[in-house]
Write a protein that holds these residues in place. Sequence first.
Motif: not given
Length: 394
Positions: A79-89, A94-100
């Motif tokens: 949406g307003r930014g990006i999100v980082l997740r581990k791949v698999g399973g 979410e590990i982090v959610r931020a504009p950058y």
Amino acid sequence: MALILSLYMRMFLTVGAKVAIALCLLSLPSAKANPSSLYVKLFQARPLVSSIFVRGPFVIVNPTRTVINDGVFEFTDAGRGIVLRKVGGKRQKEIVRAPYVVMANRGSEPLAIGPDQAHMRKYYGEITVKKEPAEPGKPAQLTALNLVDSFNYVSSVVGGETTPQFGKEALKAMAVLVYTRLAPKGKHPTVSDTTDEMVYLGAEHERPEVIDAVNEIDRVKLLYNGRPAQVFFHACCAGRTSDGVDIFGKGAKSLVYLKGVRCDYCKGSPLFGPTVKKIPAAIFEREIAGSEPKVLEKDNAERIVSAEISKGGRTEVLSGYQLWLRIGQKLGWDKAPGTRYEIKRTGSAYTIKSSGGGHGVGLCQWGAQGLSRQGKSHAEILKFYFPSASLERR
Ligand SMILES: [Zn+2]
């Protein structure tokens, strides 16, 4: 396979001159200092990147310092930014959610990142991932920006431009040219990782012998009248380089150091040629011209300066270099690797015969390698291809 890849890579590199001319010939460089670090936009050869993968371990340094352990992780649009997740399973938290998000490598290994898991590359320095504003009706695009020390950047570019058989003095000559190209770009420039600037493929191209060569050069540049010269290089001239003005047009007129020289040193190149390719007439006439191009002028290196083509009732005069770019873009870069080419209609096909690889202006890379094998220094190699330019004194 590696050789074929390097040949193709080199062909793409030559095309960079097109944009380099647009950028370089319009304004003379004035800055003398090299940037100590620069930003490189990664994956620019990809039209759209909607997801970016990173391999752990690494460290998130912004927005909150977080140590990430082994595994593969994916940035996606949120949406307003990006999100980082581990791949698999199953769906990972979410590990982090931020504009950058800004990341750095952990330990001595460079950071591995890519637009998909099959095309991960390793990079030194920091990498910022962020979302670009989406065009209406199109998915969001993520970008990765690498802040890298100019030493690592130059080492990677020189490594990507050469093969392991290249001698140290040839590598040093290339390092001078890459530093010279960086010089006019200002303090912390932002460049692309494609032929638009110079091809930058990350840390894995920093071979030990390249690092030694770049280290010995220590940011020395090639100068003309006290300013960084606008330098060009290509894979193999196959006998003679060309004047810049004959290939790139009047815009290169003031670049008097881009003068053609006879080169007997590039016979070791797999591109020396001749390369002969047949194109079915229907394809050639649809993509390039309705009949054999009429050569109007050639230079003394036997490269086409200008040619006339007719297509769909329209006649067009273009430079030999422009026609060569069109052939590469429309038919594939393997059809005419070098700008010394001729096109003949033979029965139901057009035969394109070319020699060498690349535009043929400035330093011939395989010639530099040949001179290096003969014991010439990088200064002598550069003097040979750029007779009126000189190495910066430190
Ligand atoms: Zn040559």
